[in-house]
Design a protein around this motif. Structure first.
Motif, short mmCIF file in Angstrom:
data_model
loop_
_atom_site.label_atom_id
_atom_site.label_comp_id
_atom_site.label_asym_id
_atom_site.label_seq_id
_atom_site.Cartn_x
_atom_site.Cartn_y
_atom_site.Cartn_z
N TRP B 238 0.83 -1.20 0.00
CA TRP B 238 0.00 0.00 0.00
C TRP B 238 0.87 1.26 0.00
O TRP B 238 0.72 2.15 -0.83
CB TRP B 238 -0.89 -0.04 1.25
N THR B 278 -5.57 -0.65 -0.51
CA THR B 278 -6.32 -0.05 0.60
C THR B 278 -7.33 -1.07 1.10
O THR B 278 -7.49 -1.29 2.30
CB THR B 278 -7.08 1.21 0.10
N HIS B 323 -6.65 4.50 7.81
CA HIS B 323 -5.85 3.65 6.94
C HIS B 323 -6.74 3.02 5.86
O HIS B 323 -6.31 2.76 4.75
CB HIS B 323 -5.20 2.54 7.78
N ALA B 350 -1.05 8.64 3.68
CA ALA B 350 -0.71 7.21 3.66
C ALA B 350 0.63 6.97 4.37
O ALA B 350 0.78 5.98 5.10
CB ALA B 350 -0.65 6.69 2.23
#
Lengths: 177, 428
Positions: B238, B278, B323, B350
């Protein structure tokens, strides 16, 4: 063209995807609205060449997903906490935690339904008949030829013949309804 | 000049534990005053022993440095490890689209050796202070006794540096072959890298799990989670997709080195993959939590119970909403993924969220009462990122910015190009 109600549109044939792409650019720039291209395989960049707007299918997917998630949560709350309270494994009567897997699955299921049926609705499917299927030449659209069809209902249909000719069409035919 | 300053920063980071140790000896006298408090904490730690936070000497600056450093190190390891995965995946799928951005991944992955190996040294030096199990006799601790085949000193101190070295070897082989292809354009280099990727991905996936178990999970050696490795992997991918995205955007601006080769397609696909991870991260983290919550066995639940106490409860919720939920909703729309006004803040967010995630995994062991930001956090995270960022840029600037003669480069660039009429034959 003498009887527009009887004419479905003008069908132009091309030999290569590149020629089709170039012709699509011309049709787009000429401002036609009721037309489509036909090819045996997807051609990258054709959406732009045709000036297609972003598909609306995503909204059907999104609505389906939201409905699925809400349904899952509500259903489990209703069944386990409201309608018939039942303690399972010493857990709370309702918590989003254990309702989550079911809601998640329903999100996916209804998103998929939304996508499928949304797509079908936008494509006006199921449709039992299309005048193009009567055209012998058009059969090669699933083999080795590339086509553009400008429909008679297009406001600029009067100029279709010259546009397609200047776009380099090899053969142009009128398709009857 | 710059190279020297980079080396100096690196040295400073590696030597920091030694400096702190020196500082601590000076603090020996005041520490005596703090004795009762420390003893009280020790007693509390004993009571919690079965719960995993029995860090000896939790109040020492050195231990606190170790934990902050470990958090920063795991953050940076995420970038290197997931970049290596991107190279693996590129070759395994015989991908075309990712050719123009592959060199970015190759360079980041190659930081593994020697830099990530050098940077792991402070953790190894401080290990006995940070990992309670290293100083516990397995005969007195059942949880450790059953795991002593893996959790023992020789294995820990050999495997961690050894495995990082082998990853570095794999990453550098990829880069070496890729750079060799820049010169002669021979397909043999692609084939070599494909073979490397075919066995490498199995080796790397298994050993990454092992190293994450050693460095992060073993802070509470009683814990069980077979998902822990993939959990770290998911978060790492991610972070790395959005990092590669930002680098690709930056270096493809007009006049920059990737301007000719990175197009809408690369940017969009990187954005899509970031979005996918995600969801994947949330899926993995939820699965880990849900299985433990549902089974409700004390030897597993203690890990989350600790993380639901004090302000850790809110940190956990921050991860859930920050998150997952926020980026998920923000990126749902297709066109957003190439909209820099949204993507740049999302990228910064992020980075913060992955650091919070690492903190959530590591820090509750040292600070069971709640989130605790220390001076060391502010030094270690930016410090490590700056050092590695500098080393990456140095590598990136001193080599061709993309694989110049990769067989799939042309299709990556021309994918969405609309050919001029009459060029049809040339195109097909």
């Amino acid at each position: 063209m003498s009887a527009p109600a009887k004419t479905h549109g003008l069908l132009a044939e091309f030999d290569t995807p590149a020629d089709l792409m170039a012709a699509a650019l011309k049709c787009r720039d000429a401002g036609y609205t009721k037309w489509d291209v036909y090819s045996p395989f997807p051609i990258h960049g054709m959406d732009d060449a045709m000036g297609l707007k972003k598909s609306l299918v995503g909204w059907f997917t999104f609505t389906g997903g939201c409905t699925g998630f809400t349904t899952g949560m509500t259903m489990i709350w209703f069944m386990n906490k409201f309608d018939y309270p039942l303690v399972v494994g010493g857990k709370p009567l309702f918590t989003p935690l254990y309702a989550f897997p079911v809601s998640y699955e329903l999100t996916i299921l209804l998103s998929a339904f939304g996508t499928l049926f949304g797509l079908a609705a936008l494509c006006r499917l199921p449709k039992w008949y299309n005048p193009l299927f009567k055209n012998e030449r058009f059969k090669r659209a699933s083999n080795d030829k590339f086509f553009i069809c400008i429909e008679a209902v297009d406001p600029k249909f009067g100029h279709a013949q010259e546009t397609l000719q200047s776009a380099g069409a090899k053969i142009i035919e009128t398709v009857e309804d | 000049m710059l190279a020297l300053s980079g080396m100096a920063m690196m040295l400073a980071l590696v030597l920091a534990p030694a400096t702190v140790a020196a500082a601590e000896t000076h603090e020996a006298a005041p520490a005596a005053h703090a004795e009762p408090a420390a003893a009280a904490h020790g007693a509390a730690a004993d009571a919690h022993h079965a719960h995993g936070n029995g860090v000896p000497d939790a109040h020492s600056l050195l231990t606190q440095f170790g934990y902050s450093y470990l958090t920063a190190y795991m953050f940076c390891l995420s970038l290197c490890a997931a970049s290596l995965y991107l190279v693996f995946l590129h070759h395994l799928f015989d991908a075309g689209w990712s050719v123009p951005t592959r060199r970015i991944s190759e360079h980041i992955a190659s930081l593994m050796f020697p830099w990530m190996l050098i940077l792991v040294i402070p953790i190894l030096l401080l290990a006995t202070r940070m990992y309670p199990w290293l100083t516990i006799d397995p005969a007195t601790d059942h949880a450790l006794d059953v795991k002593k085949g893996m959790f023992n000193k020789p294995m820990f101190f050999t495997l961690v540096p050894l495995l990082i070295t082998t990853w570095g070897f794999i990453a550098r082989s990829f880069r070496k072959n890729s750079l060799a292809q820049d010169k002669d354009g021979a397909a043999v280099w692609t084939r070599k890298n494909r073979v490397l990727a075919a066995w490498g991905i199995f080796y790397f996936s298994l050993t990454l799990t092992l190293v994450v178990f050693y460095l992060m999970k073993s802070l509470q050696h009683q814990f069980f989670s077979t998902m822990y490795g993939v959990y770290y992997f998911a978060g790492s991918m991610w972070l790395t997709f959005i990092t590669t995205y930002v680098l690709a955007q930056y270096f493809s601006r007009p006049g920059q080195v990737l301007a000719q080769v990175v197009g809408k397609r690369q940017i969009h696909d990187l954005g899509v993959l970031f979005f996918a991870f995600t969801v994947f991260y949330a899926y993995i983290h939820f699965s880990q939590y849900f299985l433990i919550w549902n089974a409700a066995m004390p030897e597993e639940t203690f890990w989350y119970v600790l993380r639901e106490k004090g302000s850790w409860f809110w940190v956990g919720h921050l991860i859930l909403f920050g998150h997952f939920f926020l980026p998920f909703v923000a990126l749902l729309n297709q066109s957003i993924k190439s909209n820099l006004v949204v993507m740049i803040p999302v990228a910064a967010w992020a980075w913060l969220m992955h650091y919070v995630d690492m903190t959530f995994n590591i820090m509750p062991v040292l600070y069971p009462e709640g989130l605790h930001l220390s001076f060391w956090d502010l030094v270690c995270w930016p410090g490590l990122v700056a050092v590695l960022g500098y080393l990456f840029l140095k590598d990136f600037r001193s080599h061709p910015a993309y694989p110049l003669k990769d067989p799939r480069l042309k299709e990556a660039i021309t994918h969405h190009e609309i050919p001029a009429p009459g060029q049809a034959a040339a195109h097909h």
